[in-house]
Design a protein around this motif. Structure first.
Motif, PDB file in Angstrom:
ATOM      1  N   PHE A   1     -59.381 -93.482  -8.173  1.00 37.08           N
ATOM      2  CA  PHE A   1     -60.049 -92.247  -7.787  1.00 37.08           C
ATOM      3  C   PHE A   1     -59.167 -91.517  -6.791  1.00 37.08           C
ATOM      4  O   PHE A   1     -58.258 -92.086  -6.190  1.00 37.08           O
ATOM      5  CB  PHE A   1     -61.425 -92.528  -7.184  1.00 37.08           C
ATOM      6  CG  PHE A   1     -61.396 -93.456  -6.001  1.00 37.08           C
ATOM      7  CD1 PHE A   1     -61.146 -92.991  -4.711  1.00 37.08           C
ATOM      8  CD2 PHE A   1     -61.610 -94.819  -6.174  1.00 37.08           C
ATOM      9  CE1 PHE A   1     -61.118 -93.856  -3.625  1.00 37.08           C
ATOM     10  CE2 PHE A   1     -61.577 -95.692  -5.098  1.00 37.08           C
ATOM     11  CZ  PHE A   1     -61.335 -95.204  -3.820  1.00 37.08           C
ATOM     12  N   ARG A   2     -59.482 -90.250  -6.603  1.00 29.02           N
ATOM     13  CA  ARG A   2     -58.720 -89.411  -5.692  1.00 29.02           C
ATOM     14  C   ARG A   2     -59.478 -89.179  -4.406  1.00 29.02           C
ATOM     15  O   ARG A   2     -60.716 -89.126  -4.396  1.00 29.02           O
ATOM     16  CB  ARG A   2     -58.399 -88.055  -6.324  1.00 29.02           C
ATOM     17  CG  ARG A   2     -57.397 -88.108  -7.464  1.00 29.02           C
ATOM     18  CD  ARG A   2     -57.127 -86.718  -8.018  1.00 29.02           C
ATOM     19  NE  ARG A   2     -56.649 -85.816  -6.980  1.00 29.02           N
ATOM     20  CZ  ARG A   2     -57.253 -84.693  -6.594  1.00 29.02           C
ATOM     21  NH1 ARG A   2     -58.389 -84.325  -7.167  1.00 29.02           N
ATOM     22  NH2 ARG A   2     -56.730 -83.927  -5.671  1.00 29.02           N
ATOM     23  N   ILE A   3     -58.733 -89.024  -3.332  1.00 29.12           N
ATOM     24  CA  ILE A   3     -59.255 -88.467  -2.086  1.00 29.12           C
ATOM     25  C   ILE A   3     -58.473 -87.190  -1.836  1.00 29.12           C
ATOM     26  O   ILE A   3     -57.242 -87.201  -1.790  1.00 29.12           O
ATOM     27  CB  ILE A   3     -59.077 -89.438  -0.905  1.00 29.12           C
ATOM     28  CG1 ILE A   3     -59.844 -90.744  -1.151  1.00 29.12           C
ATOM     29  CG2 ILE A   3     -59.565 -88.796   0.390  1.00 29.12           C
ATOM     30  CD1 ILE A   3     -59.642 -91.792  -0.059  1.00 29.12           C
ATOM     31  N   GLY A   4     -59.174 -86.071  -1.715  1.00 31.35           N
ATOM     32  CA  GLY A   4     -58.504 -84.790  -1.513  1.00 31.35           C
ATOM     33  C   GLY A   4     -59.492 -83.693  -1.220  1.00 31.35           C
ATOM     34  O   GLY A   4     -60.686 -83.810  -1.525  1.00 31.35           O
ATOM     35  N   THR A   5     -59.014 -82.609  -0.660  1.00 37.29           N
ATOM     36  CA  THR A   5     -59.897 -81.477  -0.368  1.00 37.29           C
ATOM     37  C   THR A   5     -60.293 -80.730  -1.630  1.00 37.29           C
ATOM     38  O   THR A   5     -61.253 -79.951  -1.618  1.00 37.29           O
ATOM     39  CB  THR A   5     -59.209 -80.494   0.591  1.00 37.29           C
ATOM     40  OG1 THR A   5     -57.975 -80.042   0.003  1.00 37.29           O
ATOM     41  CG2 THR A   5     -58.914 -81.151   1.940  1.00 37.29           C
ATOM     42  N   ASP A   6     -59.581 -80.967  -2.717  1.00 36.84           N
ATOM     43  CA  ASP A   6     -59.795 -80.185  -3.939  1.00 36.84           C
ATOM     44  C   ASP A   6     -60.503 -80.969  -5.046  1.00 36.84           C
ATOM     45  O   ASP A   6     -60.452 -80.567  -6.210  1.00 36.84           O
ATOM     46  CB  ASP A   6     -58.460 -79.657  -4.459  1.00 36.84           C
ATOM     47  CG  ASP A   6     -57.480 -80.773  -4.810  1.00 36.84           C
ATOM     48  OD1 ASP A   6     -57.726 -81.937  -4.405  1.00 36.84           O
ATOM     49  OD2 ASP A   6     -56.466 -80.490  -5.473  1.00 36.84           O
ATOM     50  N   VAL A   7     -61.183 -82.065  -4.701  1.00 33.42           N
ATOM     51  CA  VAL A   7     -61.783 -82.882  -5.765  1.00 33.42           C
ATOM     52  C   VAL A   7     -62.918 -82.155  -6.487  1.00 33.42           C
ATOM     53  O   VAL A   7     -63.246 -82.496  -7.629  1.00 33.42           O
ATOM     54  CB  VAL A   7     -62.273 -84.244  -5.216  1.00 33.42           C
ATOM     55  CG1 VAL A   7     -61.101 -85.101  -4.766  1.00 33.42           C
ATOM     56  CG2 VAL A   7     -63.292 -84.067  -4.086  1.00 33.42           C
ATOM     57  N   TYR A   8     -63.525 -81.177  -5.839  1.00 31.68           N
ATOM     58  CA  TYR A   8     -64.589 -80.406  -6.488  1.00 31.68           C
ATOM     59  C   TYR A   8     -64.096 -79.058  -7.027  1.00 31.68           C
ATOM     60  O   TYR A   8     -64.886 -78.276  -7.561  1.00 31.68           O
ATOM     61  CB  TYR A   8     -65.737 -80.158  -5.503  1.00 31.68           C
ATOM     62  CG  TYR A   8     -66.494 -81.408  -5.136  1.00 31.68           C
ATOM     63  CD1 TYR A   8     -67.507 -81.903  -5.959  1.00 31.68           C
ATOM     64  CD2 TYR A   8     -66.205 -82.112  -3.968  1.00 31.68           C
ATOM     65  CE1 TYR A   8     -68.202 -83.054  -5.638  1.00 31.68           C
ATOM     66  CE2 TYR A   8     -66.903 -83.265  -3.618  1.00 31.68           C
ATOM     67  CZ  TYR A   8     -67.895 -83.735  -4.466  1.00 31.68           C
ATOM     68  OH  TYR A   8     -68.574 -84.876  -4.140  1.00 31.68           O
ATOM     69  N   LYS A   9     -62.802 -78.806  -6.888  1.00 31.14           N
ATOM     70  CA  LYS A   9     -62.263 -77.503  -7.280  1.00 31.14           C
ATOM     71  C   LYS A   9     -62.497 -77.234  -8.771  1.00 31.14           C
ATOM     72  O   LYS A   9     -62.159 -78.046  -9.627  1.00 31.14           O
ATOM     73  CB  LYS A   9     -60.769 -77.432  -6.985  1.00 31.14           C
ATOM     74  CG  LYS A   9     -60.158 -76.066  -7.268  1.00 31.14           C
ATOM     75  CD  LYS A   9     -58.677 -76.022  -6.901  1.00 31.14           C
ATOM     76  CE  LYS A   9     -58.093 -74.644  -7.189  1.00 31.14           C
ATOM     77  NZ  LYS A   9     -56.644 -74.589  -6.833  1.00 31.14           N
ATOM     78  N   GLY A  10     -63.072 -76.085  -9.061  1.00 30.49           N
ATOM     79  CA  GLY A  10     -63.297 -75.666 -10.438  1.00 30.49           C
ATOM     80  C   GLY A  10     -64.487 -76.301 -11.127  1.00 30.49           C
ATOM     81  O   GLY A  10     -64.797 -75.954 -12.272  1.00 30.49           O
ATOM     82  N   ALA A  11     -65.182 -77.219 -10.449  1.00 34.13           N
ATOM     83  CA  ALA A  11     -66.290 -77.931 -11.107  1.00 34.13           C
ATOM     84  C   ALA A  11     -67.450 -76.993 -11.427  1.00 34.13           C
ATOM     85  O   ALA A  11     -68.058 -77.080 -12.500  1.00 34.13           O
ATOM     86  CB  ALA A  11     -66.767 -79.081 -10.231  1.00 34.13           C
ATOM     87  N   ALA A  12     -67.778 -76.092 -10.505  1.00 33.47           N
ATOM     88  CA  ALA A  12     -68.888 -75.160 -10.758  1.00 33.47           C
ATOM     89  C   ALA A  12     -68.554 -74.228 -11.914  1.00 33.47           C
ATOM     90  O   ALA A  12     -69.394 -73.990 -12.799  1.00 33.47           O
ATOM     91  CB  ALA A  12     -69.190 -74.367  -9.489  1.00 33.47           C
ATOM     92  N   ASP A  13     -67.336 -73.702 -11.927  1.00 37.45           N
ATOM     93  CA  ASP A  13     -66.913 -72.843 -13.036  1.00 37.45           C
ATOM     94  C   ASP A  13     -66.927 -73.609 -14.358  1.00 37.45           C
ATOM     95  O   ASP A  13     -67.273 -73.047 -15.403  1.00 37.45           O
ATOM     96  CB  ASP A  13     -65.510 -72.304 -12.774  1.00 37.45           C
ATOM     97  CG  ASP A  13     -65.525 -70.874 -12.231  1.00 37.45           C
ATOM     98  OD1 ASP A  13     -66.526 -70.167 -12.432  1.00 37.45           O
ATOM     99  OD2 ASP A  13     -64.530 -70.471 -11.612  1.00 37.45           O
ATOM    100  N   PHE A  14     -66.545 -74.884 -14.323  1.00 42.45           N
ATOM    101  CA  PHE A  14     -66.547 -75.701 -15.528  1.00 42.45           C
ATOM    102  C   PHE A  14     -67.955 -75.777 -16.122  1.00 42.45           C
ATOM    103  O   PHE A  14     -68.137 -75.679 -17.344  1.00 42.45           O
ATOM    104  CB  PHE A  14     -66.029 -77.097 -15.198  1.00 42.45           C
ATOM    105  CG  PHE A  14     -65.980 -78.040 -16.369  1.00 42.45           C
ATOM    106  CD1 PHE A  14     -64.933 -77.996 -17.277  1.00 42.45           C
ATOM    107  CD2 PHE A  14     -66.989 -78.977 -16.568  1.00 42.45           C
ATOM    108  CE1 PHE A  14     -64.892 -78.871 -18.367  1.00 42.45           C
ATOM    109  CE2 PHE A  14     -66.954 -79.853 -17.645  1.00 42.45           C
ATOM    110  CZ  PHE A  14     -65.899 -79.798 -18.554  1.00 42.45           C
TER     111      PHE A  14
END
Length: 596
Positions: free
Chosen positions: A117-130
């Motif tokens: 798994f990843r740890i990062g500030t961008d792990v939710y990036k683009g999920a809502a648009d998806f």
């Protein structure tokens, strides 16, 4: 059927000897798994996985390993044993929140390793648009995914004779979204979905992109796609409230369920390609062989009010004529809601299954807030201070819809002093009731496993988020994060509950959806219903699994989930649940990446 393995069981193979600081294990084999949030974790956020075993086991520590270097980067004590839950005899929470570096990792403990798994500030990036992909795919009228139109003859009115609308009169209500795999359309779920999409844009505009036109086809139109989708809902709600004294509750009924098919022009209702459109008259209407328990006009009409009012606010600068129209619709819808205070339930013709909504004062609290009727809103707030399912073990299908009191959040931002403290305190009381159940198990699960349990899960996660925003209190952060983690794999089955999210994870592959079953089209972003109590599953009509159950090891008398199109109770995607999830994911992305 495609299926990704969510955990690996180790037999002390030689490859393991290359790891550093390996703890000593007491057994040569354990039937255990480590469940994670497959989307990943944010550096400064709560980071917890759950170790679970189908045999009595004890572990004392765990390790976080850098997936690139294979070096142990963090060690932690597992804390207390939570004991049995569902199919497991022992469970532990592995809390590595103190570790705040970014990268790719996995956990190991008690002889087993988690997926990476990843740890990062961008792990939710683009999920809502998806997840907006699923909303577009649910459009009726013109469907941009199919690049074709469906249900273009809706419909003929029923139950409107007292309002001067004779039965079988044609009304133009083409548009909106299909509710789920079936092609029914409900005003109550659509208005709630529209409101969540509008809130997502209002609260987190920086999260959303513009890659689609208003009709859903590829191309930019200088407006965020989430606002395009919300307007698709608003335009349909306008049609469903065409006059001050007319409002409709649903299009079609359970005669829809004759077959699993792609959307087209349905003809099973006896009037060519027209489908029935049910008028809100505030009186009981058909439910199978009997009548539903409708008592008034408020629950649906009040949801119209809030969607119209928020839409009017957001369009005020860019489309004043449309904003003015929505503002006027909000006023007439509010009057319609007050016409006969009570709840409006949905209609069925052949089976007893309906959306059996039993509450309405929460909807009126939100509507009154948008109408700037603060005193009235406060009075409604006291009548349902805590959404009734919170802390309970069961409820009827959609009984306490929309599963969260949206009015408390808006009202708390408009009132001050003791009134504000009172309203915010209602949120806390409800969260505490869930926490009193959740703290006893390693998954921190306190949401009941009723039909559409994932929708309740999303709603509760939003309530935890709003409470933190209103109070700056982090008292329930771990509970709120556990609720989100559950949706993306930190659950007994180790699967995400959202089709295709994340792309590399274990997600639904065989949902109860015509698009996938008949045409193998992906239903990207669709939130499935979610697990149900074993006792509910055993009583449901017409469920038959069509493939071997890949999750058989993890089923229990407590709760079941099947990734099989034959299970409409746990694996059918829902439009309104997905819309609520879009708000939640937008909140997570904005918070993690510092977006406004």
């Amino acid at each position: 059927m495609k299926r990704l393995s969510i955990s690996l069981v180790f037999f002390f193979l030689p490859s393991w000897l290359s790891y550093t600081n390996i703890p000593t294990y007491t057994t040569s084999f354990v039937q255990a798994w480590i469940r994670i949030n497959q989307l990943g974790y944010t550096p400064v956020g709560i980071k917890v996985a759950v170790w679970c075993a189908k045999e009595k086991s004890q572990i004392k520590e765990f390790e976080l390993v850098d997936a690139t270097t294979k070096k142990v980067v963090f060690k932690g004590d597992v804390g207390k044993a939570f004991g049995a839950y569902g199919p497991f005899l022992d469970t532990y929470r592995l809390d590595f929140s103190k570790f705040q570096r970014t990268g790719q990792f996995y956990l190991q403990a008690g002889g087993v390793r988690s997926p990476q798994f990843r740890i990062g500030t961008d792990v939710y990036k683009g999920a809502a648009d998806f997840c907006l992909r699923y909303m577009r795919q649910q459009r009726t009228g013109f469907n941009p995914y199919l690049k074709d139109s469906c249900h273009t003859h809706d419909g003929y009115a029923l139950y409107g004779t007292k309002a001067g609308l004779p039965d079988s009169s044609h009304v133009d209500v083409v548009g909106g979204w299909h509710d789920a795999t079936d092609y029914l359309q409900y005003a109550t779920t659509s208005a709630n979905a529209t409101y969540h999409l509008l809130m997502a844009y209002r609260d987190f505009p920086g999260v959303f992109t513009d890659i689609r036109q208003a009709n859903g086809l590829e191309g930019k139109n200088k407006q965020a796609d989430v606002l395009d989708e919300a307007r698709w809902g608003l335009d349909w709600l306008v049609k469903m409230h065409p006059r001050p004294d007319w409002m409709f509750n649903q299009i079609a009924d359970d005669r829809d369920h004759i077959s699993m098919r792609m959307p087209a022009q349905d003809s099973q209702y006896g009037r060519g390609y027209e489908r029935p459109v049910y008028f809100i008259n505030g009186e009981p209407q058909q439910q199978g062989k009997g009548m539903n328990h409708t008592t008034g006009t408020s629950s649906t009409a009040a949801k119209f009010v809030s969607a119209f009012a928020l839409g009017a606010q957001l369009y005020k600068q860019t489309d004043k004529a449309y904003s003015d129209q929505l503002q006027e619709k909000a006023k007439t819808a509010y009057a319609f809601a007050l016409k006969n205070p009570g709840v409006t339930q949905t209609v069925s013709v052949k089976s007893p299954y309906i959306y059996a909504e039993d509450n309405w004062v929460d909807d009126m609290e939100l509507a009154a807030t948008w109408q700037k009727q603060w005193n009235e809103a406060l009075q409604y707030a006291t009548k349902e201070s805590v959404t009734p399912w919170l802390g309970k073990d069961t409820a009827a299908h959609y009984q306490w819809y929309p599963f969260i009191n949206l009015g408390h959040y808006e009202l708390a931002q408009q009132v001050k002093g003791k009134d504000r403290e009172m309203v915010v305190g209602y949120y806390k009381k409800g969260i505490e009731q869930v926490w009193n159940k959740a703290k006893a198990n390693a998954f921190y699960r306190g949401v009941p496993f009723i039909w559409c349990s994932n929708n309740l899960t999303v709603a509760f996660a939003i309530q935890c988020f709003w409470y933190e925003k209103l109070t700056n209190s982090h008292e329930f952060d771990a509970l709120g994060q556990a609720t989100i983690d559950w949706l993306f794999g930190c659950n007994p089955w180790g699967t995400s509950m959202v089709y295709g999210l994340p792309a590399w994870g274990d997600t639904p592959a065989d949902p109860h959806a015509a698009f996938t079953h008949l045409k193998q089209y992906p239903i990207d972003g669709g939130l499935v219903d979610g697990p149900v109590y074993g006792s509910i599953y055993k009583k449901l009509i017409g469920i038959q699994l069509h493939e071997p159950d890949e999750y058989a090891t993890f089923q229990s008398d407590l709760v079941v989930y099947h990734d099989d199109y034959g299970d409409y109770s746990t694996n059918e995607p829902t439009m309104d649940g997905t819309a609520s999830l879009i708000y939640l994911l937008a909140a997570r992305e904005a918070e993690a990446m510092g977006k406004k």
